[in-house]
Structures are given as structure tokens and as C-alpha cells.
Design a protein around this motif. Structure first.
Motif, PDB file in Angstrom:
ATOM      1  N   LYS A  39     -50.634  31.424  49.665  1.00 58.94           N
ATOM      2  CA  LYS A  39     -50.212  32.085  50.919  1.00 58.94           C
ATOM      3  C   LYS A  39     -49.669  33.443  50.566  1.00 58.94           C
ATOM      4  N   VAL A 206     -53.821  27.093  55.509  1.00 57.83           N
ATOM      5  CA  VAL A 206     -53.769  26.443  56.680  1.00 57.83           C
ATOM      6  C   VAL A 206     -54.306  24.723  56.382  1.00 57.83           C
ATOM      7  N   ASN A 210     -51.725  21.947  57.030  1.00 61.61           N
ATOM      8  CA  ASN A 210     -51.981  20.939  58.188  1.00 61.61           C
ATOM      9  C   ASN A 210     -52.555  19.703  58.203  1.00 61.61           C
ATOM     10  N   THR A 267     -54.756  35.307  62.401  1.00 61.79           N
ATOM     11  CA  THR A 267     -54.493  34.813  63.766  1.00 61.79           C
ATOM     12  C   THR A 267     -53.624  36.133  64.509  1.00 61.79           C
ATOM     13  N   SER A 347     -49.482  37.104  65.343  1.00 60.78           N
ATOM     14  CA  SER A 347     -49.618  35.640  65.410  1.00 60.78           C
ATOM     15  C   SER A 347     -48.410  34.888  66.015  1.00 60.78           C
ATOM     16  N   GLY A 348     -48.748  33.785  66.755  1.00 58.01           N
ATOM     17  CA  GLY A 348     -48.021  33.058  67.277  1.00 58.01           C
ATOM     18  C   GLY A 348     -47.447  33.355  68.852  1.00 58.01           C
ATOM     19  N   ASP A 375     -49.480  24.725  66.315  1.00 54.56           N
ATOM     20  CA  ASP A 375     -49.985  26.220  67.308  1.00 54.56           C
ATOM     21  C   ASP A 375     -50.727  26.862  66.253  1.00 54.56           C
ATOM     22  N   LYS A 376     -50.751  26.868  64.998  1.00 56.72           N
ATOM     23  CA  LYS A 376     -51.563  27.608  63.990  1.00 56.72           C
ATOM     24  C   LYS A 376     -53.064  27.262  64.458  1.00 56.72           C
ATOM     25  N   ASP A 379     -53.905  28.887  67.510  1.00 55.73           N
ATOM     26  CA  ASP A 379     -53.735  30.228  67.513  1.00 55.73           C
ATOM     27  C   ASP A 379     -55.110  30.760  66.711  1.00 55.73           C
ATOM     28  N   MET A 380     -55.647  29.993  65.875  1.00 49.84           N
ATOM     29  CA  MET A 380     -56.984  30.523  65.136  1.00 49.84           C
ATOM     30  C   MET A 380     -58.139  30.762  66.454  1.00 49.84           C
TER      31      MET A 380
END
Ligand code: ASP
Length: 415
Positions: A39, A206, A210, A267, A347-348, A375-376, A379-380
């Protein structure tokens, strides 16, 4: 000897995304590895994009205004773009509300105990008047330092308008802005080149973080959001490019794919701006129009975010056992349209503005905690939709300007 065909950047971005999904699946059991080692490389990529956002927006908008050569022309493109953005956003919300109401019966009504345990430290969401007042900066530099994009846009518009109003005396500043803009764009192109690596690293994280588990829990509402995104994408944007810009939707979506994938993984509409610009230019948009319409769209036009706010409001209301009236739905259309203007292209941001929509219809803001974990994923999709909407406007405005220029040329030839 036959020369090897080099893969294009869009192809590499695709490869980066799929490789990211595959590698992410391999690390499902060890997401901390991806968070620690993979990341951060994605974060470097996003940081590089982010640090260029303010200079790109300032210089591209100012240059765009100067290139339009006439303040009245700036006004006419600006007003049309704004009306188009608001209308498509309102349509997006209506689509979201229609789809979410179809699936409403399947949403869980959570019991009181689990609702009471919800904690979401809601950030203060601004009131509608605050959103409007905050557009106008009280200091020239502050918005640039805090990357507050609405006031930054106002500053850029003022600089551009000032240069035009100053006429010959301002021309030196105009040339300087053009030159700096060219330099900033070149730096951007360098960063764009590493997009496949950035996309790979972000996607890996991600997927690993997730995993299928958390997504499974909220699968239905995520599916509802994505169905609405896709309907809006295909129907509204498809019709827009076909009818307003005279372009085949397939050509449009193909041309936009690199920017859409980048938006999907970063995002952030702002961070994707250079790619969006690159894609629409290749699709035939006029640079002086897109350099004005796109940064504006990345800041105020958020159809995906608006859909997300509409569907999650209804979902959260269901979880609380609250039945929303038609009046509430109308309120959602109004506040989500305004919220999408106030949502920053980062983002977010959409989740923070969701608080404004929930408050307007009397739903506890803590409800955001129900969807915050995924949320991610929302958001994508919403960011990919956001930037595609901006692109449709750039193409339409370019077409209008082209037609005007052709008419003028024909009239001059006849005179
Ligand atoms: N991430 C979105 C964007 O940059 C905004 C949002 O969070 O809805 O367009």
C-alpha cells in the motif's frame, strides 16, 4: 527482424488492476503484509498526484479562461456546464432512489441493541449556506495550502478574468501562466507514466483488506449502488455523448477506460484529473474547454457520490426502521445535489457529506457507521462515475464551441 509491439499505457493500467486483484486474493489471510509493504507504494503514487492538484487546477483553469479570449464566452460555457452538472446529478439521485426502493424490502431492520452500539464520530458537516459562503476565499494562499478546491477554483477564475480584463497590459502574465501550465502538465505526464504500478499496489491492498467477508455482509446495498452507477453510466452518459456530442458511446467508454480505472483505484477525482484530461483530449475535446470544464467538474460534479448518498440514506433509514415519505425523498434529491457540490474530489469525502443528507431527513448520523467499513468499495465506483460525468460535459461543450466557430466562419465567408 520484426519490431516488438509495445503495450499502450491503458493496457498496462488494465494489467495493473487485474494483477492487483490476483495478488490481493493471495494475501487475503495476511492483509497486514500488503498494508505494510504494498500500500505505501500506492500512497506514494497518490501523494505525487495530489501535490500537483492545486497547480494543475490553478494554471489549467486560468489558462482555459484566458484561451476563451472573451469574458462573455467564459460566462456562457460556465453557465451551461453548471446547469448540465446539476441536472445530471439530480437525475442520478432519482435513479438511485428508484433502484434502492425496488430492493428496500430486502434490507435488514437492525435491532435496537446493535444500533445503540453504533459509534460514528460524525465530522461536523457544513450547512448549505456555509457551503456557499466557503466558496469565496478570504485569503489568496490559504485554500491552496489546505487544498480547498472550490475557493481555489474561484481564485483561478479571478486570475483568468483579470488577465482578460487587463487586455494588452495583462498579456505578459497570460503568457507566463501558459508557460507554467505547460510545465506543470509535463510533470503530470511523468507521474501518469507510473499509473500501472500505483493502480496495482492500491488494488492489491483493497482486495486483501476488504476480502469477501465484509463485502458479503453489505453485499445487497453495494450491489444496489453499483446497479444505479451502471444505469446512470450507460443510460445518461451514453445518451449524452450520443445525442449531445454526436459520438458513439462505445468509443467514448473505450477512450475513457484508463481514466475510469485510475479513478476506481485512487478514489479521487482530483488525482485522476490529468488522466481524465488526457482521455477527453484524445476523444476530441478542445483543450481550452476541457481545462476549464474538467477541474470544475472534479470539484462540483459528483453524480456517483450523489447516488451513493441517496441509496445509503434509504438503506440506513431502513436499518433504523424509519419509513421515508415522498417529501423526504424530495429532500434527499435537494440535499444530495448540494452535498455533491460540497464534496471534495478526494477519497472518502462523500461519506462525510452523507451526514448532511441524513441530518436533513432526521436520520441519526451514527448510522453512517453501518456502511463506513465498506466505504472504499462504494467510493471506487462513485469516483469512476464522477469523472466520467465531467468528461461528457467537456465533450458537449467542445461540440457547442466547434459548431459556433463553424457558424461564425461560414457567416464571415458569406459576408
Ligand atoms: N472520492 C470521490 C471523488 O473523488 C468523492 C466521494 O468520496 O464521493 O470523486
Amino acid at each position: 527482424m520484426k519490431e516488438k509491439k509495445k503495450l499502450s499505457l491503458p493496457a498496462w493500467i488494465f494489467i495493473g488492476m487485474f494483477a492487483g486483484i490476483l495478488v490481493g486474493l493471495c494475501f487475503l489471510k495476511n492483509p497486514s503484509f500488503t498494508a505494510t509493504w504494498i500500500k505505501p507504494i500506492g500512497t506514494i503514487y497518490i501523494n505525487l498526484l495530489k501535490c500537483l492538484v492545486v497547480p494543475v487546477v490553478i494554471f489549467s483553469i486560468a489558462d482555459g479562461v484566458i484561451n476563451l479570449k472573451d469574458l462573455r464566452r467564459v460566462g456562457s460555457v460556465g453557465v451551461k456546464t453548471f446547469v448540465y452538472y446539476m441536472l445530471t446529478t439530480a437525475i442520478a439521485i432519482v435513479i438511485g432512489l428508484l433502484v434502492v426502493n425496488i430492493f428496500k424490502g430486502f434490507f435488514p431492520a437492525l435491532d435496537n441493541a446493535s444500533l445503540e452500539s453504533l459509534e460514528y464520530a460524525a465530522k461536523e458537516s457544513p450547512s448549505v449556506m456555509d457551503v456557499i459562503v466557503n466558496i469565496f476565499p478570504s485569503n489568496f494562499l490559504q485554500p491552496m495550502v489546505s487544498t480547498d478546491m472550490l475557493p481555489v477554483i474561484v481564485i483561478a477564475l479571478l486570475i483568468g478574468a483579470g488577465v482578460l480584463a487587463a487586455g494588452a497590459e495583462g498579456s505578459m502574465v497570460g503568457r507566463a501562466i501558459k508557460s507554467v501550465n505547460a510545465v506543470v502538465l509535463k510533470i503530470m505526464m511523468m507521474v501518469i507514466k507510473i499509473t500501472p504500478i500505483g493502480v496495482f499496489c492500491l488494488m492489491t491492498d483493497v482486495v486483501a483488506a476488504n476480502g469477501p467477508k465484509i463485502v458479503g455482509k453489505l453485499f445487497l446495498i453495494i450491489a444496489v449502488a453499483y446497479i444505479s452507477y451502471i444505469i446512470h453510466l450507460v443510460v445518461v452518459y451514453g445518451l449524452s455523448v450520443r445525442c449531445l456530442s454526436g459520438m458513439s458511446p462505445i468509443k467514448f467508454f473505450k477512450g475513457m477506460a484508463p481514466a475510469m480505472i485510475t479513478a476506481f483505484t485512487t478514489t479521487s477525482s482530483n488525482a485522476t484529473l490529468p488522466l481524465t484530461n488526457e482521455c477527453v483530449t484524445k476523444l476530441g475535446a478542445k483543450p481550452e474547454i476541457s481545462s476549464f470544464v474538467l477541474p470544475l467538474g472534479a470539484t462540483i460534479n459528483m453524480d456517483g457520490s450523489a447516488i451513493y448518498q441517496a441509496v445509503t440514506s434509504v438503506f440506513i433509514a431502513c436499518c433504523y426502521g424509519i419509513d421515508l415519505s415522498i417529501g423526504d425523498m424530495a429532500m434527499i434529491v435537494l440535499t444530495a445535489t448540494l452535498a455533491s457540490i460540497g464534496t471534495a474530489g478526494v477519497s472518502g469525502a462523500g461519506m462525510i457529506m452523507l451526514a448532511m443528507v441524513l441530518t436533513s431527513i432526521g436520520i441519526p448520523v451514527e448510522g453512517i457507521a453501518i456502511v463506513a467499513g465498506v466505504d472504499k468499495i462504494f467510493d471506487m465506483g462513485r469516483t469512476a462515475l464522477n469523472i466520467t460525468g465531467d468528461a461528457t460535459a467537456a465533450l458537449w461543450m467542445s461540440r457547442i464551441e466547434e459548431k459556433k466557430a463553424a457558424k461564425k466562419a461560414a457567416a464571415e465567408a458569406n459576408a
